[in-house]
Design an enzyme around this catalytic site. Structure first.
Site, PDB file in Angstrom:
ATOM      1  N   CYS A  80       0.846  -1.190   0.000  1.00  0.00           N
ATOM      2  CA  CYS A  80       0.000   0.000   0.000  1.00  0.00           C
ATOM      3  C   CYS A  80       0.882   1.241   0.000  1.00  0.00           C
ATOM      4  O   CYS A  80       2.103   1.145   0.066  1.00  0.00           O
ATOM      5  CB  CYS A  80      -0.964  -0.011   1.176  1.00  0.00           C
ATOM      6  SG  CYS A  80      -0.192   0.159   2.778  1.00  0.00           S
ATOM      7  N   SER A  81       0.274   2.371  -0.065  1.00  0.00           N
ATOM      8  CA  SER A  81       1.009   3.629  -0.202  1.00  0.00           C
ATOM      9  C   SER A  81       2.033   3.840   0.909  1.00  0.00           C
ATOM     10  O   SER A  81       3.196   4.078   0.637  1.00  0.00           O
ATOM     11  CB  SER A  81       0.050   4.812  -0.229  1.00  0.00           C
ATOM     12  OG  SER A  81      -0.826   4.705  -1.313  1.00  0.00           O
TER      13      SER A  81
END
Length: 103
Positions: free
Chosen positions: A8-9
């Site tokens: 994820c980011s």
């Protein structure tokens, strides 16, 4: 042991999803290691994983990860946005296991 990597980011937005997936794996009696990392660590962690699932907010990274995933021999895909939004550990673990089985 089944090893499921989520990218994820920032590495934190999927923590609740990871927890729900771990609970689902435990309920099924599945020996699984499930963890999430930030996008900059995903490539190095792929070597330890059986599958890589990418957060929907990072779908643009799929092409970048495909080469590394192919080199290490693991499948990858983007997590369904609805399952991600609902933090649906069952749906996401099902998707991961299907990818591993169809490899």
């Amino acid at each position: 042991m089944t090893k499921i990597l989520l990218a994820c980011s920032a590495g934190m937005s999927t923590s609740l999803l990871v927890t729900n997936m771990q609970e689902e794996a435990k309920a099924r009696g599945l020996d699984a290691e499930i963890w999430a990392v930030a996008q900059d660590k995903a490539e190095s962690d792929m070597e330890k994983a059986d599958v890589l699932l990418i957060g929907p907010q990072m779908r643009f990274m799929k092409r970048k990860y495909e080469k590394v995933a192919k080199d290490v021999g693991i499948p990858l895909d983007v997590i369904d946005a609805q399952a991600y939004g609902r933090v649906d550990g069952k749906a996401v673990i099902d998707h991961a296991l299907n990818l591993i089985e169809s490899k």
